[in-house]
Design a protein around this motif. Structure first.
Motif, PDB file in Angstrom:
ATOM      1  N   ARG A  63     -98.863 129.311 -70.781  1.00 60.13           N
ATOM      2  CA  ARG A  63     -98.089 128.329 -71.541  1.00 60.13           C
ATOM      3  C   ARG A  63     -96.689 128.153 -70.963  1.00 60.13           C
ATOM      4  NH1 ARG A  63     -97.565 130.290 -77.492  1.00 60.13           N
ATOM      5  NH2 ARG A  63     -96.075 128.561 -77.437  1.00 60.13           N
ATOM      6  N   ASP A  64     -96.085 127.020 -71.285  1.00 61.22           N
ATOM      7  CA  ASP A  64     -94.674 126.795 -70.990  1.00 61.22           C
ATOM      8  C   ASP A  64     -93.917 127.098 -72.281  1.00 61.22           C
ATOM      9  OD1 ASP A  64     -92.203 125.987 -70.161  1.00 61.22           O
ATOM     10  OD2 ASP A  64     -92.726 123.872 -69.863  1.00 61.22           O
ATOM     11  N   TYR A  65     -93.481 128.352 -72.421  1.00 61.89           N
ATOM     12  CA  TYR A  65     -92.796 128.776 -73.646  1.00 61.89           C
ATOM     13  C   TYR A  65     -91.414 128.132 -73.706  1.00 61.89           C
ATOM     14  CZ  TYR A  65     -96.500 132.265 -73.853  1.00 61.89           C
ATOM     15  OH  TYR A  65     -97.725 132.887 -73.898  1.00 61.89           O
ATOM     16  N   TYR A 164     -99.792 127.052 -65.860  1.00 63.29           N
ATOM     17  CA  TYR A 164     -98.495 126.669 -65.307  1.00 63.29           C
ATOM     18  C   TYR A 164     -98.044 127.618 -64.207  1.00 63.29           C
ATOM     19  CZ  TYR A 164     -98.381 123.787 -69.482  1.00 63.29           C
ATOM     20  OH  TYR A 164     -98.700 122.867 -70.449  1.00 63.29           O
ATOM     21  N   GLU A 234     -97.932 122.038 -63.606  1.00 60.64           N
ATOM     22  CA  GLU A 234     -99.139 122.240 -64.416  1.00 60.64           C
ATOM     23  C   GLU A 234    -100.337 122.060 -63.501  1.00 60.64           C
ATOM     24  OE1 GLU A 234    -101.413 120.567 -68.435  1.00 60.64           O
ATOM     25  OE2 GLU A 234     -99.436 119.785 -67.856  1.00 60.64           O
TER      26      GLU A 234
END
Length: 273
Positions: A63-65, A164, A234
């Motif tokens: 994920r892209d936190y 990602y 991504e």
């Protein structure tokens, strides 16, 4: 850890526009979508060519936190507290647990007569790097790799759809442990830090980075690795690999006959709840 301030950098957004962007703009932007490994290598090569003063490191994530501001977030495990503030007491307890696990690791290595561990006794960051890499307990360090193939394989092997790749710009390393007082960074080359019985670092080309000095008594913005990110991608699980470029299987990234992994698993079972 110093940030780039108002310096404008060539990044994933530059691939189309040719313009340069601030670190804040990069962190708050959407990732560039890359269809396959070949295109990822070409894109990173362009970014590296336009940022010759930095050594590029990679990190794969599911994920892209994001922070509340919408910026991509990267904190070492010892400072993570999703959805709430980390208290001083909690941080102190984590450092105590880290010290206990580090002491136990050195004791185990000595008991088994593991060769050439003198550096581990002198530099606590080296012991921390092993504990972090083998996921024993929280540490002030964060895992990176110099290999795009490792980063992509690591994150896609467990992905259901897409994942990602984040690109970070750091000072060039110059030894087993590189201390950059000007940039307030330390960089541990895991291959040099670990005993040769530790197989995982050799297949993952791992590096551990952290702020310098590494011990703090509370969470601070300068401990935030987002300050060094210069590109976000991504990548899709399907169609990313090809006949020319294969993924590294999980059995290679996590060798089953890794002696240090067994030691770390024992320490984790005893001292980490």
């Amino acid at each position: 850890m110093r940030n780039f301030g108002n310096i404008k950098l060539w990044c994933h957004l530059s691939l189309d526009s040719g313009d340069r962007y601030t670190n804040k703009e990069i962190r708050e932007s959407a990732p560039a979508k890359i269809p396959n490994f070949r295109e990822l290598v070409k894109s990173v090569a362009r970014i590296a060519n336009h940022n010759p003063d930095y050594s590029l490191f990679f990190r794969g994530q599911a994920r892209d936190y994001k922070l509340n501001s919408g910026a991509s977030s990267f904190y070492p495990t010892i400072l993570r507290s999703p959805g709430r503030s980390l208290t001083t007491k909690e941080l102190e307890e984590r450092y105590k647990r880290l010290d206990t696990c580090a002491s136990q690791l050195l004791s185990k290595l000595e008991e088994l007569d593991i060769d050439n561990i003198n550096k581990l006794k002198k530099f606590p960051e080296l012991t921390w790097s092993i504990l972090q890499h083998y996921e024993v307990c929280e540490t002030p360090l964060l895992d990176f790799t110099h290999s795009l193939r490792v980063a992509a394989s690591f994150t896609l092997n467990d992905a259901s759809d897409s994942a990602y790749i984040f690109v970070f710009a750091f000072p060039y390393p110059n030894g087993t442990v590189s201390y950059s007082t000007e940039e307030e960074l330390l960089n541990v080359r895991l291959l040099s830090a670990c005993p040769y019985e530790a197989l995982r670092p050799h297949f993952q080309e791992g590096y551990l980075l952290g702020s310098f000095p590494p011990r703090v008594n509370k969470k601070q913005p300068f401990l935030y690795f987002g300050r060094r990110v210069i590109a976000k991608f991504e990548i899709p699980k399907k169609s990313f690999w090809s006949e020319d470029f294969h993924e590294i299987p999980s059995t290679a990234l996590y060798p089953p006959d890794d002696e240090i992994a067994a030691i770390c698993a024992e320490i984790k079972s005893k001292y980490v709840t």
